[in-house]
Write a protein that holds these residues in place. Structure first.
Motif, PDB file in Angstrom:
ATOM      1  N   LEU A  93      43.132  42.307 -10.286  1.00  0.00           N
ATOM      2  CA  LEU A  93      44.368  43.048 -10.566  1.00  0.00           C
ATOM      3  C   LEU A  93      45.279  41.924 -10.655  1.00  0.00           C
ATOM      4  N   GLU A  94      45.665  42.277 -11.681  1.00  0.00           N
ATOM      5  CA  GLU A  94      47.164  40.965 -12.154  1.00  0.00           C
ATOM      6  C   GLU A  94      48.565  41.679 -11.484  1.00  0.00           C
ATOM      7  N   VAL A  95      49.378  40.678 -10.486  1.00  0.00           N
ATOM      8  CA  VAL A  95      50.305  41.227  -9.107  1.00  0.00           C
ATOM      9  C   VAL A  95      51.467  40.942 -10.520  1.00  0.00           C
ATOM     10  N   GLY A  96      52.599  41.513 -10.419  1.00  0.00           N
ATOM     11  CA  GLY A  96      53.492  40.838 -11.571  1.00  0.00           C
ATOM     12  C   GLY A  96      55.015  40.852 -10.653  1.00  0.00           C
ATOM     13  N   ASN A  97      54.599  41.770  -9.551  1.00  0.00           N
ATOM     14  CA  ASN A  97      55.776  41.527  -8.590  1.00  0.00           C
ATOM     15  C   ASN A  97      55.975  40.859  -7.436  1.00  0.00           C
ATOM     16  N   TYR A  98      56.434  39.890  -7.643  1.00  0.00           N
ATOM     17  CA  TYR A  98      56.586  38.689  -6.744  1.00  0.00           C
ATOM     18  C   TYR A  98      58.039  38.426  -6.603  1.00  0.00           C
ATOM     19  N   PHE A  99      58.505  37.241  -5.450  1.00  0.00           N
ATOM     20  CA  PHE A  99      59.420  36.592  -5.037  1.00  0.00           C
ATOM     21  C   PHE A  99      59.233  35.210  -5.479  1.00  0.00           C
ATOM     22  N   THR A 100      59.922  33.922  -5.740  1.00  0.00           N
ATOM     23  CA  THR A 100      59.898  32.672  -5.895  1.00  0.00           C
ATOM     24  C   THR A 100      60.238  31.802  -4.922  1.00  0.00           C
TER      25      THR A 100
END
Length: 642
Positions: free
Chosen positions: A594-601
């Motif tokens: 699963l490729e997760v594209g929604n994240y906070f850095t």
């Protein structure tokens, strides 16, 4: 009285000539001269042939045979009474040019007759009109021939087929040609025609033509017809058989008859009991089968002279001794192969264990009465046939599964036994290449060790042991890939099935998948290429690979999984240094990649958005994942905080 005598003399004189009688005195008067001056017939006799001439307007022409000598022709001429002819009849004359004959009547009147003689053109006929032989076998004559082209181009070929027993080295001919032609050799000469004889015909005009006379006294090409597979199926050893041919040799001792085994190509000479002529092109031959024969497919071979023989179509004899020939070829994916090995093992559900097919000849009607065995070292092991097709002929056998428990051993020393009516017949147990079949009783596989206890994902696991691979090529088994099963001890639902091929019975290697779950130990299970399974007590550990990045590592990876707590179903990943200046290319979770594209850095971490229930649940089970930074893969294993 004197007057009467005078009257008589006058009468007599009137008969003999003209006389004037008057009174007592008489005056004698001469009769008139003949004026007839015709040619009544004009004949030439040449070569004993007489030819008359016909005149028209006192001219006659005649056409004589070519080459007649016209300078000395002697005609025979008949002319009018009291006439004369010049030149005289019977006088030779030169008729190169027209000749005039003068016929003079008694009174001197003349007539001239002109004779013209010409010659026929010389004949060019140099053909053979009839050629036959008059002393052939059976008091027959050959009264026909066929032209078969030219051999060489200036020689016509006369080809004769004469009876077999004709004296070909001393045949007499009867030849008809133009009567003006000649032929060499002459008609009626007795000549040797075992090789072609050249005849030369010379026409009257001198033109010649050569003929090549070829005589064939061989028998017609022998043919056996009418055979089929069941022609003699009912014939027992010693029975009489009959068949038809188109030709026989009148000298019966020269006829050779054989029974030919189509499997072994061996021959058995057969006696000829009788030959009956049905007509000119059909003869029925009666022979007798041998007192014993081995069941097989056979042919009849007949030879009636050198280079004149024929083979019948095949037929089956099955009332004699049973016959095992060999184990037939099998097919895999449409390709045929020779059976070299037969495995004695029980069905295990993993591989296909085939029957084997034997080519054998037994009496089809009694097939169920036969018994079959494999034999080794004097011990017989019953083998079961599950069916047969005697048209081919073949029978299908299920390989004995428990030879090992009956005391048998591996080996190529087995024989095949057929029993009927209490009598056993033993044969070599061979394949279609005539090589012995190897019977294999495979031992169970065993694993003695692995090359190490812990493996990084993607590394190769190597097993050592026995019977890890069995060479099953060209056998009754369809082999499969060997299989290594890894069962997660903590989570039994997580397992991996690895496949590999090998040619070593003592070592085999498997590559672990890069996507498998690391962490907990895995229990090792094994199945070899012939389907024999082996559970073990061997455990191995699977570890994540090291970070590929030259300096950044992951210090912590957490999945928050408590609905009553903040960050529920979110993942926080912490790094060993600041990541604000690097490029985060991808974040991948669990086994589904699963490729997760929604994240906070953050400066040293990233926090994903909330995962779906399904993905969050899978991530609690399959905890491995990775982050790609600046193209480098950095693996992690999630810690589940609930």
């Amino acid at each position: 009285m004197k007057k009467n005598i005078f009257i008589f003399l006058c009468t007599l004189t009137s008969v003999l000539g003209y006389v004037s009688c008057s009174g007592d005195d008489a005056t004698v008067v001469d009769p008139p001269l003949s004026n007839q001056n015709d040619i009544i017939s004009f004949l030439f006799t040449i070569n004993e042939v007489t030819t008359p001439l016909s005149f028209e307007n006192r001219e006659a022409s005649i056409l004589l045979p070519a080459f007649t000598d016209v300078t000395k022709l002697t005609p025979t001429i008949e002319i009018s009474d009291k006439a004369t002819v010049k030149p005289a009849s019977g006088t030779p004359q030169d008729f190169t040019n027209p000749v005039t004959y003068t016929v003079t009547a008694e009174n001197g009147d003349t007539k001239k007759f002109t004779i013209r003689v010409s010659l026929e053109d010389p004949s060019s006929d140099n053909k053979i009109h009839l050629f036959e032989f008059i002393n052939l076998a059976g008091n027959t004559t050959s009264n026909g021939y066929g032209f078969r082209g030219q051999d060489p181009s200036d020689i016509d070929t006369l080809s004769f087929k004469v009876p077999y027993l004709s004296p070909i080295e001393g045949l007499k001919s009867r030849i008809s040609i133009n009567e003006t032609a000649t032929i060499v050799p002459a008609s009626g000469e007795e000549l040797d025609y075992s090789t072609p004889v050249k005849y030369t015909v010379t026409a009257q005009n001198g033109e010649t033509k050569d003929y090549l006379v070829m005589v064939d006294n061989s028998l017609d090409k022998i043919k056996i017809e009418g055979f089929h597979i069941d022609s003699f199926r009912d014939k027992k050893p010693g029975d009489l058989i009959q068949f038809d041919v188109n030709e026989v040799n009148p000298i019966q001792d020269r006829i050779q008859l054989y029974l030919v085994d189509m499997v072994t190509q061996s021959k058995i000479a057969l006696p000829i009991q009788d030959i009956k002529e049905v007509d000119d092109t059909k003869y029925t031959i009666t022979s007798q089968l041998p007192d014993t024969y081995t069941n097989s497919n056979y042919q009849i071979e007949i030879s009636i002279e050198a280079d004149n023989s024929d083979l019948s179509d095949g037929f089956r004899l099955d009332k004699g001794t049973p016959n095992f020939v060999h184990v037939k070829q099998e097919f895999n994916n449409g390709d045929s192969f020779t059976i070299k090995k037969l495995f004695s093992m029980e069905e295990n559900g993993a591989v296909q264990v085939n029957d084997f097919t034997a080519q054998l000849y037994v009496e089809e009607a009694r097939f169920d009465a036969y018994k079959f065995y494999l034999k080794q070292n004097g011990n017989e092991y019953s083998i079961t046939s599950r069916g047969h097709d005697m048209h081919f002929p073949e029978a299908y056998f299920t390989m004995i599964q428990d030879l090992g428990t009956q005391g048998a051993t591996d080996g190529s020393d087995y024989t095949f036994v057929i029993e009927i009516d209490g009598v056993k017949h033993e044969f070599p147990f061979i394949n279609d290449q005539k090589n012995p079949i190897e019977v294999i009783i495979p031992g169970a596989p065993s694993i003695t060790s692995t090359d190490k206890a812990s493996y990084i994902k993607g590394e190769v696991i190597t097993l050592q042991g026995e019977n890890l691979y069995v060479d099953a090529e060209f056998s009754n088994i369809v082999p499969i890939d060997s299989n290594l099963s890894l069962f997660n001890i903590s989570e039994p639902s997580i397992y991996y099935s690895l496949h590999a091929t090998s040619t070593s019975s003592q070592q085999i290697s498997f590559t672990t998948p890069a996507t498998m779950q690391s962490g907990d130990p895995y229990r090792v299970g094994f199945r070899n290429n012939i389907g024999q399974s082996l559970p073990t007590s061997i455990n191995v550990a699977i570890e994540q690979p090291a970070s590929e990045h030259p300096s950044i590592t992951i210090t912590e990876a957490v999945l928050y999984y408590n609905a009553s707590q903040p960050l529920h179903k979110q993942v926080r990943i912490s790094f060993s240094e600041n990541i604000e200046t690097v490029s985060i290319d991808n974040l991948v979770l669990h086994v589904d990649q699963l490729e997760v594209g929604n994240y906070f850095t953050n400066p040293t971490s990233i926090l994903t958005g909330q995962l779906s229930d399904d993905n969050a649940s899978k991530a609690t089970k399959y905890k491995d994942g990775y982050v790609i930074i600046d193209g480098y893969k950095i693996p992690f294993t999630l810690e589940i905080r609930s």
